[in-house]
Scaffold this motif. Structure first.
Motif, PDB file in Angstrom:
ATOM      1  N   LEU A  18       0.798  -1.229   0.000  1.00 23.68           N
ATOM      2  CA  LEU A  18       0.000   0.000   0.000  1.00 23.68           C
ATOM      3  C   LEU A  18       0.835   1.286   0.000  1.00 23.68           C
ATOM      4  O   LEU A  18       0.525   2.213  -0.775  1.00 23.68           O
ATOM      5  CB  LEU A  18      -0.966  -0.002   1.185  1.00 23.68           C
ATOM      6  N   PRO A  19       1.881   1.385   0.790  1.00 26.54           N
ATOM      7  CA  PRO A  19       2.685   2.630   0.721  1.00 26.54           C
ATOM      8  C   PRO A  19       3.298   2.855  -0.658  1.00 26.54           C
ATOM      9  O   PRO A  19       3.342   3.988  -1.150  1.00 26.54           O
ATOM     10  CB  PRO A  19       3.770   2.402   1.784  1.00 26.54           C
ATOM     11  N   LYS A  20       3.761   1.767  -1.301  1.00 25.93           N
ATOM     12  CA  LYS A  20       4.342   1.882  -2.643  1.00 25.93           C
ATOM     13  C   LYS A  20       3.265   2.277  -3.656  1.00 25.93           C
ATOM     14  O   LYS A  20       3.500   3.107  -4.542  1.00 25.93           O
ATOM     15  CB  LYS A  20       4.989   0.556  -3.051  1.00 25.93           C
ATOM     16  N   LEU A  21       2.085   1.675  -3.510  1.00 24.02           N
ATOM     17  CA  LEU A  21       0.993   1.971  -4.439  1.00 24.02           C
ATOM     18  C   LEU A  21       0.488   3.405  -4.254  1.00 24.02           C
ATOM     19  O   LEU A  21       0.155   4.085  -5.233  1.00 24.02           O
ATOM     20  CB  LEU A  21      -0.156   0.976  -4.238  1.00 24.02           C
ATOM     21  N   LYS A  22       0.449   3.843  -3.008  1.00 26.59           N
ATOM     22  CA  LYS A  22       0.010   5.217  -2.738  1.00 26.59           C
ATOM     23  C   LYS A  22       0.958   6.211  -3.412  1.00 26.59           C
ATOM     24  O   LYS A  22       0.510   7.219  -3.991  1.00 26.59           O
ATOM     25  CB  LYS A  22      -0.035   5.453  -1.234  1.00 26.59           C
ATOM     26  N   ASP A  23       2.258   5.933  -3.356  1.00 26.87           N
ATOM     27  CA  ASP A  23       3.244   6.802  -4.007  1.00 26.87           C
ATOM     28  C   ASP A  23       3.023   6.833  -5.515  1.00 26.87           C
ATOM     29  O   ASP A  23       3.077   7.895  -6.144  1.00 26.87           O
ATOM     30  CB  ASP A  23       4.650   6.301  -3.683  1.00 26.87           C
ATOM     31  N   LEU A  24       2.756   5.661  -6.109  1.00 21.98           N
ATOM     32  CA  LEU A  24       2.497   5.595  -7.549  1.00 21.98           C
ATOM     33  C   LEU A  24       1.245   6.380  -7.928  1.00 21.98           C
ATOM     34  O   LEU A  24       1.202   7.079  -8.944  1.00 21.98           O
ATOM     35  CB  LEU A  24       2.374   4.133  -7.984  1.00 21.98           C
ATOM     36  N   VAL A  25       0.198   6.237  -7.126  1.00 18.57           N
ATOM     37  CA  VAL A  25      -1.053   6.964  -7.383  1.00 18.57           C
ATOM     38  C   VAL A  25      -0.811   8.462  -7.324  1.00 18.57           C
ATOM     39  O   VAL A  25      -1.322   9.225  -8.171  1.00 18.57           O
ATOM     40  CB  VAL A  25      -2.145   6.539  -6.372  1.00 18.57           C
ATOM     41  N   GLU A  26      -0.038   8.905  -6.357  1.00 22.49           N
ATOM     42  CA  GLU A  26       0.264  10.339  -6.245  1.00 22.49           C
ATOM     43  C   GLU A  26       1.061  10.840  -7.442  1.00 22.49           C
ATOM     44  O   GLU A  26       1.009  12.036  -7.772  1.00 22.49           O
ATOM     45  CB  GLU A  26       1.036  10.594  -4.942  1.00 22.49           C
ATOM     46  N   ARG A  27       1.771   9.948  -8.117  1.00 26.44           N
ATOM     47  CA  ARG A  27       2.508  10.305  -9.335  1.00 26.44           C
ATOM     48  C   ARG A  27       1.652  10.141 -10.589  1.00 26.44           C
ATOM     49  O   ARG A  27       2.132  10.288 -11.707  1.00 26.44           O
ATOM     50  CB  ARG A  27       3.768   9.441  -9.440  1.00 26.44           C
ATOM     51  N   GLY A  28       0.369   9.811 -10.402  1.00 24.19           N
ATOM     52  CA  GLY A  28      -0.562   9.786 -11.531  1.00 24.19           C
ATOM     53  C   GLY A  28      -0.804   8.431 -12.150  1.00 24.19           C
ATOM     54  O   GLY A  28      -1.398   8.345 -13.236  1.00 24.19           O
ATOM     55  N   TYR A  29      -0.370   7.349 -11.487  1.00 25.18           N
ATOM     56  CA  TYR A  29      -0.500   6.005 -12.060  1.00 25.18           C
ATOM     57  C   TYR A  29      -1.739   5.274 -11.551  1.00 25.18           C
ATOM     58  O   TYR A  29      -2.103   5.381 -10.372  1.00 25.18           O
ATOM     59  CB  TYR A  29       0.744   5.168 -11.767  1.00 25.18           C
ATOM     60  N   SER A  30      -2.373   4.522 -12.461  1.00 25.26           N
ATOM     61  CA  SER A  30      -3.463   3.630 -12.081  1.00 25.26           C
ATOM     62  C   SER A  30      -2.897   2.263 -11.709  1.00 25.26           C
ATOM     63  O   SER A  30      -1.814   1.881 -12.181  1.00 25.26           O
ATOM     64  CB  SER A  30      -4.457   3.478 -13.236  1.00 25.26           C
ATOM     65  N   ILE A  31      -3.635   1.516 -10.898  1.00 28.55           N
ATOM     66  CA  ILE A  31      -3.212   0.191 -10.439  1.00 28.55           C
ATOM     67  C   ILE A  31      -4.128  -0.840 -11.097  1.00 28.55           C
ATOM     68  O   ILE A  31      -5.354  -0.786 -10.925  1.00 28.55           O
ATOM     69  CB  ILE A  31      -3.320   0.050  -8.909  1.00 28.55           C
ATOM     70  N   ALA A  32      -3.552  -1.774 -11.855  1.00 26.96           N
ATOM     71  CA  ALA A  32      -4.347  -2.798 -12.545  1.00 26.96           C
ATOM     72  C   ALA A  32      -4.220  -4.129 -11.807  1.00 26.96           C
ATOM     73  O   ALA A  32      -3.112  -4.559 -11.469  1.00 26.96           O
ATOM     74  CB  ALA A  32      -3.875  -2.953 -13.992  1.00 26.96           C
ATOM     75  N   VAL A  33      -5.367  -4.764 -11.569  1.00 25.80           N
ATOM     76  CA  VAL A  33      -5.410  -6.035 -10.840  1.00 25.80           C
ATOM     77  C   VAL A  33      -6.394  -6.963 -11.523  1.00 25.80           C
ATOM     78  O   VAL A  33      -7.458  -6.530 -11.998  1.00 25.80           O
ATOM     79  CB  VAL A  33      -5.851  -5.833  -9.369  1.00 25.80           C
ATOM     80  N   TYR A  34      -6.046  -8.263 -11.572  1.00 19.53           N
ATOM     81  CA  TYR A  34      -6.998  -9.286 -12.016  1.00 19.53           C
ATOM     82  C   TYR A  34      -7.637  -9.892 -10.767  1.00 19.53           C
ATOM     83  O   TYR A  34      -6.994 -10.688 -10.073  1.00 19.53           O
ATOM     84  CB  TYR A  34      -6.296 -10.376 -12.823  1.00 19.53           C
ATOM     85  N   PRO A  35      -8.885  -9.537 -10.460  1.00 19.83           N
ATOM     86  CA  PRO A  35      -9.503 -10.008  -9.212  1.00 19.83           C
ATOM     87  C   PRO A  35      -9.618 -11.527  -9.120  1.00 19.83           C
ATOM     88  O   PRO A  35      -9.654 -12.076  -8.015  1.00 19.83           O
ATOM     89  CB  PRO A  35     -10.900  -9.364  -9.236  1.00 19.83           C
ATOM     90  N   GLU A  36      -9.693 -12.206 -10.261  1.00 19.25           N
ATOM     91  CA  GLU A  36      -9.798 -13.667 -10.220  1.00 19.25           C
ATOM     92  C   GLU A  36      -8.477 -14.325  -9.803  1.00 19.25           C
ATOM     93  O   GLU A  36      -8.473 -15.462  -9.327  1.00 19.25           O
ATOM     94  CB  GLU A  36     -10.221 -14.202 -11.591  1.00 19.25           C
ATOM     95  N   GLY A  37      -7.372 -13.623 -10.039  1.00 19.28           N
ATOM     96  CA  GLY A  37      -6.081 -14.140  -9.625  1.00 19.28           C
ATOM     97  C   GLY A  37      -5.470 -15.145 -10.585  1.00 19.28           C
ATOM     98  O   GLY A  37      -4.255 -15.263 -10.672  1.00 19.28           O
TER      99      GLY A  37
END
Length: 494
Positions: free
Chosen positions: A389-408
């Motif tokens: 989460l801290p790494k993802l929060k930093d990416l989001v603040e830099r304008g990046y979206s987070i892509a996830v496959y919920p099915e895994g």
């Protein structure tokens, strides 16, 4: 088992939405036609009846039935002609599929749901209703022989075994039949349709259906043993010759082209990995000491490479269509997508460089592109959501979206699997919109466990964002995951 009214109403709606109608050819079935049509109307709203030169009052009886389409043929041309006219009418009315059933009461309209379910699973296939319980039915020796004879020659001519090639209860994808010309006009035309379709690469799927045979004295049959067997013999002789000189060479050629397409795509993939991505990553590690700038350049390279592969015929025989719906990716979001194939990641990366993807361990540790993803700030799900989460929060603040496959994991049959809550926990914690990607066709082009690339079309539909303020009302992360799984099941309908 009797189905309730809610199931039947939903079935009628789904049949209409998928463009499925019922075509009933009839020739002098006055004793059964009204009952068959009315029972069919209970199961499907769109019914086309083809009166093939009827002389027994069938036309007058049908005019008393409301909300059906009647096609009149002044002369009896045979079942093949009747089917052709019914299909032409269905296409003119805008239907994509036609279920055919006989007017003599042998078939149960209540089994239409079997064809609907099979069509959802195999949308481009001919669905053949295999009559069950035939061993306990008193049939003529000629009828038994005709079915066995037809089954044998169908296998010889196509290389596919079907247990019941004589049934008239079928579902046809009309777009697959538009270019086919029939040699015959009567009841053997149904066999001919299947043989020609199989030669053109149309999948043929069998499903069990019920059958009713009235007592011999009540049966209406237009089968003429000597004439019809003679025509069947001539037809099978012609089809067998065509199979040798045309169908089997064509099948071999298609297999060869499938192998060539697969090898070409594999070679392109290896060139991209070993000649571009890995050297570029090594060069950046030597020359660029700014971690963020290095990751940004790698993501940009991945974006342009996947753009080239997806949209510049990097996958031969496969057409990729993207429906963006006005999405610009300027605002960060959690992007979710159904997972069908190894091709999914490439299609997703081709949409924007302002995206990072959470991957499985084997992808992140891949000897081919693992180092590239690691340097591009992609993260494995196994790291744990809270750790990321801290790494993802930093990416989001830099304008990046987070892509996830919920099915895994990839779906084996393109059905929507269980959704894990991780993606929705990330979205809720970071208060991000959820942006649904819906993918169609990738699991058909390269299914899970498949070794070869098939011809086909992959469509990526980018739907409207769901804002945090809306989905946060759904409940916990697990409840949000369940809600979105239902959403995807409604979109995919598989």
């Amino acid at each position: 088992m009797q189905r309730d009214l809610t199931d039947i109403e939903q079935q009628r709606r789904m049949l209409h939405e998928r463009g499925i109608c019922v075509v009933i050819p009839t020739y002098n079935n006055a004793g059964t036609i009204v009952d068959v049509v009315r029972r069919t109307k209970e199961q499907c709203d769109d019914v086309i009846v083809v009166c093939d030169g009827c002389t027994d009052g069938t036309i007058e009886l049908l005019q008393e039935v409301t909300d059906i389409t009647i096609v009149f043929c002044p002369d009896n041309g045979g079942k093949g002609v009747a089917l052709k006219k019914g299909f032409q009418k269905a296409i003119k009315e805008g239907f994509s599929y036609a279920i055919t059933l006989d007017a003599d009461g042998q078939h149960f309209p209540e089994d239409i749901h079997v064809f609907l379910e099979a069509n959802i699973e195999h949308p481009d296939a001919i669905i053949v209703g295999q009559r069950k319980g035939m061993d306990g039915v008193e049939r003529t020796s000629g009828s038994d022989f005709a079915n066995a004879f037809s089954n044998f020659w169908f296998c010889v001519q196509t290389g596919h075994h079907l247990a019941d090639t004589q049934t008239g209860y079928r579902l046809y994808p009309l777009k697959k039949l538009s270019s086919l010309s029939l040699l015959t006009s009567r009841y053997e035309a149904e066999l001919e349709l299947m043989v020609f379709s199989s030669w053109q690469g149309v999948e043929i799927v069998s499903r069990e259906v019920n059958v009713f045979y009235p007592p011999k004295e009540e049966r209406v049959s237009h089968f003429r043993p000597i004439k019809d067997f003679s025509r069947i013999f001539v037809l099978n002789t012609c089809l067998s010759i065509l199979a040798i000189v045309y169908a089997y060479p064509l099948k071999l050629f298609r297999l060869l082209m499938t192998i060539v397409r697969t090898l070409y795509s594999l070679l392109l993939y290896l060139i991209a990995c070993f000649c571009i991505l890995l050297p570029y990553t090594a060069l950046l590690n030597l020359l660029c000491h700014d971690k963020n700038k290095k990751a940004e350049r790698l993501r940009s390279l991945l974006y342009h490479l996947t753009q080239f592969v997806v949209f510049q015929h990097g996958i031969p025989g496969v057409k990729c269509i993207v429906e963006r719906g006005g999405e610009t990716f300027t605002k960060p979001a959690v992007i979710i997508c159904n997972h069908q194939s190894h091709l999914d990641l490439m299609l997703m990366l081709s949409q924007t460089p302002k995206m990072i993807v959470l991957t499985n361990d084997w992808v992140w540790n891949s000897p081919f592109f693992g180092k590239v993803l690691q340097n591009a700030e992609y993260y494995p799900v196994s790291m744990g959501i809270d750790s990321m989460l801290p790494k993802l929060k930093d990416l989001v603040e830099r304008g990046y979206s987070i892509a996830v496959y919920p099915e895994g994991t990839r779906s084996k049959d393109c059905r929507i699997g269980r959704f894990h809550k991780g993606a929705f926990h990330i979205a809720s914690t970071l208060k991000l919109d959820i942006l649904p990607f819906v993918e169609y066709g990738a699991g058909k082009v390269l299914p899970k466990g498949g070794k070869y690339l098939r011809r086909g079309c992959i469509r990526l539909q980018i739907n409207k964002r769901i804002p945090y303020e809306e989905y946060s009302q759904y409940g916990t992360s697990q409840e949000i995951a369940s809600r979105f799984r239902k959403y995807y099941k409604g979109e995919i309908r598989v």
